[in-house]
Design an enzyme around this catalytic site. Structure first.
Site, PDB file in Angstrom:
ATOM      1  N   HIS A 117      29.817  24.267 -17.210  1.00  0.00           N
ATOM      2  CA  HIS A 117      29.884  24.512 -15.741  1.00  0.00           C
ATOM      3  C   HIS A 117      31.164  25.262 -15.318  1.00  0.00           C
ATOM      4  O   HIS A 117      31.534  25.206 -14.373  1.00  0.00           O
ATOM      5  CB  HIS A 117      29.831  23.229 -15.227  1.00  0.00           C
ATOM      6  N   CYS A 149      41.305  36.637  -0.407  1.00  0.00           N
ATOM      7  CA  CYS A 149      41.738  37.223  -1.673  1.00  0.00           C
ATOM      8  C   CYS A 149      43.257  38.064  -1.263  1.00  0.00           C
ATOM      9  O   CYS A 149      43.229  38.783  -0.301  1.00  0.00           O
ATOM     10  CB  CYS A 149      40.603  38.523  -2.008  1.00  0.00           C
ATOM     11  N   ALA A 217      30.005   4.167 -19.208  1.00  0.00           N
ATOM     12  CA  ALA A 217      30.470   2.983 -18.585  1.00  0.00           C
ATOM     13  C   ALA A 217      28.985   2.428 -18.131  1.00  0.00           C
ATOM     14  O   ALA A 217      29.006   1.039 -17.879  1.00  0.00           O
ATOM     15  CB  ALA A 217      31.193   3.474 -17.228  1.00  0.00           C
ATOM     16  N   GLU A 218      27.930   3.031 -17.680  1.00  0.00           N
ATOM     17  CA  GLU A 218      26.922   2.059 -17.532  1.00  0.00           C
ATOM     18  C   GLU A 218      25.681   2.893 -18.353  1.00  0.00           C
ATOM     19  O   GLU A 218      25.722   4.082 -18.645  1.00  0.00           O
ATOM     20  CB  GLU A 218      26.673   2.282 -15.964  1.00  0.00           C
TER      21      GLU A 218
HETATM   22  N1  APR Z   1      34.203   5.794 -19.307  1.00  0.00           N
HETATM   23  C1  APR Z   1      32.922   6.211 -19.641  1.00  0.00           C
HETATM   24  N2  APR Z   1      32.020   6.367 -18.853  1.00  0.00           N
HETATM   25  C2  APR Z   1      32.610   6.406 -17.494  1.00  0.00           C
HETATM   26  C3  APR Z   1      33.902   6.101 -17.115  1.00  0.00           C
HETATM   27  C4  APR Z   1      34.726   5.816 -18.103  1.00  0.00           C
HETATM   28  N3  APR Z   1      36.173   5.369 -18.067  1.00  0.00           N
HETATM   29  N4  APR Z   1      33.987   6.134 -15.668  1.00  0.00           N
HETATM   30  C5  APR Z   1      32.701   6.469 -15.462  1.00  0.00           C
HETATM   31  N5  APR Z   1      31.846   6.827 -16.374  1.00  0.00           N
HETATM   32  C6  APR Z   1      30.450   7.078 -16.350  1.00  0.00           C
HETATM   33  C7  APR Z   1      29.778   6.912 -15.243  1.00  0.00           C
HETATM   34  O1  APR Z   1      29.144   5.655 -15.099  1.00  0.00           O
HETATM   35  C8  APR Z   1      28.779   7.905 -14.962  1.00  0.00           C
HETATM   36  O2  APR Z   1      27.432   7.534 -15.590  1.00  0.00           O
HETATM   37  O3  APR Z   1      30.515   8.539 -16.566  1.00  0.00           O
HETATM   38  C9  APR Z   1      29.146   8.960 -15.852  1.00  0.00           C
HETATM   39  C10 APR Z   1      29.423  10.280 -14.753  1.00  0.00           C
HETATM   40  O4  APR Z   1      28.468  10.710 -14.395  1.00  0.00           O
HETATM   41  P1  APR Z   1      28.479  11.981 -13.217  1.00  0.00           P
HETATM   42  O5  APR Z   1      29.500  11.492 -12.405  1.00  0.00           O
HETATM   43  O6  APR Z   1      27.085  12.191 -13.009  1.00  0.00           O
HETATM   44  O7  APR Z   1      29.257  13.243 -14.212  1.00  0.00           O
HETATM   45  P2  APR Z   1      28.531  14.239 -15.131  1.00  0.00           P
HETATM   46  O8  APR Z   1      27.367  13.469 -15.761  1.00  0.00           O
HETATM   47  O9  APR Z   1      29.410  14.847 -15.748  1.00  0.00           O
HETATM   48  O10 APR Z   1      27.656  15.217 -14.047  1.00  0.00           O
HETATM   49  C11 APR Z   1      27.108  16.315 -14.385  1.00  0.00           C
HETATM   50  O11 APR Z   1      26.810  17.227 -12.140  1.00  0.00           O
HETATM   51  O12 APR Z   1      27.444  17.270 -10.029  1.00  0.00           O
HETATM   52  C12 APR Z   1      27.249  17.943 -11.258  1.00  0.00           C
HETATM   53  O13 APR Z   1      28.342  19.900 -12.099  1.00  0.00           O
HETATM   54  C13 APR Z   1      28.754  18.379 -11.847  1.00  0.00           C
HETATM   55  O14 APR Z   1      29.286  18.690 -14.270  1.00  0.00           O
HETATM   56  C14 APR Z   1      28.666  17.667 -13.348  1.00  0.00           C
HETATM   57  C15 APR Z   1      27.232  17.224 -13.600  1.00  0.00           C
HETATM   58 ZN    ZN Z   2      38.985  40.770  -3.098  1.00  0.00          ZN
END
Ligand code: APR
Ligand code: ZN
Length: 247
Positions: A117, A149, A217-218
Site C-alpha cells: 500500500h 507544492c 488480536a481477534e
Molecule cells: N496484535 C495483533 N493484532 C492486533 C493488535 C495487536 N497488538 N491490535 C489490533 N490487532 C488486530 C485487529 O484485531 C485487526 O483484526 O489487527 C487487525 C488490524 O486490521 P485492520 O485495522 O483492518 O488493518 P489491515 O488488515 O492492515 O487493513 C488493511 O485496509 O484501510 C485499509 O489501507 C488500509 O492497509 C490497510 C488495509
Molecule cells: Zn508541484
C-alpha cells in the site's frame, strides 16, 4: 501449545513469508483501521481515503492524515517488528509483505519489505511530480491546509500511499505473489484480512502448499485455513516465538 506449534513451524521454514497489517503497529501507538478504536469506526474510508475524495477535496484527506501522520512519524518499532526482523536475519523469513505504510519494519532492521500500500514517508505532487519527505510536509500542515507544492504551488500533494480506488503497485504485487507461490510457511500478523488484493497473498501461499500461521488480536476470515491460530498481541507473541526458535 499453539505457541510451541507456531515455533516448530517457523523453525522448519526455508522460504518463510510474512504478511503484516495495522495490528503489528498498534503497540507502536498507531491506531488500526478496523476492530476496537479503528480509524474506520470514526470516518468513512471512501470519504476520507479514496483517490476520488482526495481529488475532490484534498483538505478533507489532509485533515485526517495530519493527526495520523504525526503519530506515525513519531512511532518507533515495537518488539513485534523486531522479532520479524530477527526471523529474517536468522533465515526463517525471506521477506515481509506489508499493508502498512509506516516504515516501522524497515526501522526495525527488516531488509526485504514489500509495501503493497505504498509508503507514508514520502509525498508526491500530482501536478509536477515533485517528491518531498512527509516529515517536511508535516511541519507545514500547522500553517497550511491543504499543503502546497514548493515547486509549482499545487494543492494536490499526496502521500505515496495507495488510496481506495487506486491501482496496486504492480512490481510490489508481482513480487508478493511470486514469493507467496514459493512459500513453505506463511505467517500472517495483525491483519483483519478483509482488504483485497492484499489478502490474496496468504491464499496464494496456502494454495501452493504453504502452512499458515495467523497471529491476530481477534478472529480473522482466514483462521479456518491456518494450521496454527494465535489470538493475541503480536508484540508479545512474536518475541515468544523467536525465543523458542532461538533466532
Ligand atoms: N496484535 C495483533 N493484532 C492486533 C493488535 C495487536 N497488538 N491490535 C489490533 N490487532 C488486530 C485487529 O484485531 C485487526 O483484526 O489487527 C487487525 C488490524 O486490521 P485492520 O485495522 O483492518 O488493518 P489491515 O488488515 O492492515 O487493513 C488493511 O485496509 O484501510 C485499509 O489501507 C488500509 O492497509 C490497510 C488495509
Ligand atoms: Zn508541484
Amino acid at each position: 501449545m499453539s505457541l510451541e506449534r507456531a515455533a516448530e513451524l517457523v523453525a522448519t521454514a526455508q522460504h518463510g513469508l510474512a504478511l503484516t497489517g495495522a495490528g503489528v503497529s498498534a503497540e507502536s501507538g498507531i491506531p488500526t483501521f478496523r476492530g476496537e478504536g479503528g480509524l474506520w469506526t470514526k470516518y468513512d474510508p471512501v470519504k476520507v481515503s479514496s483517490i476520488e475524495s482526495f481529488l475532490a477535496d484534498p483538505t478533507s484527506y489532509w485533515s485526517v492524515s495530519k493527526d495520523r501522520g504525526r503519530v506515525a512519524l513519531a512511532a518507533r518499532p515495537n518488539p513485534g517488528h523486531m522479532a520479524l526482523a530477527a526471523m529474517e536475519a536468522a533465515g526463517y523469513l525471506v521477506a515481509i509483505v506489508t499493508q502498512n505504510t509506516d516504515g516501522l519494519h524497515q526501522d526495525a532492521g527488516s531488509k526485504r519489505v514489500i509495501e503493497l500500500h505504498g509508503s507514508g514517508r514520502m509525498v508526491r505532487c500530482l501536478e509536477c511530480g515533485r517528491l518531498e519527505a512527509r516529515s517536511e510536509v508535516q511541519t507545514r500542515l500547522e500553517v497550511e491546509m491543504p499543503p502546497r507544492c514548493l515547486t509549482c504551488g499545487s494543492a494536490f500533494l499526496k502521500p505515496t500511499v495507495i488510496l481506495f480506488g487506486e491501482p496496486m503497485p504492480a512490481a510490489a504485487m508481482h513480487d508478493a505473489l511470486e514469493l507467496a507461490g514459493q512459500a513453505d510457511v506463511m505467517l500472517v500478523v495483525g491483519s483483519s484480512l478483509v482488504v483485497h488484493p492484499a489478502a490474496e497473498v496468504p491464499l496464494v501461499a496456502v494454495r501452493a502448499g504453504a502452512r499458515m500461521i495467523v497471529i491476530n488480536a481477534e478472529p480473522t476470515p482466514f483462521d479456518r485455513f491456518a494450521e496454527v491460530v494465535i489470538h493475541g498481541r503480536s508484540g508479545e507473541v512474536l518475541p515468544q516465538i523467536v525465543a523458542l526458535i532461538g533466532a
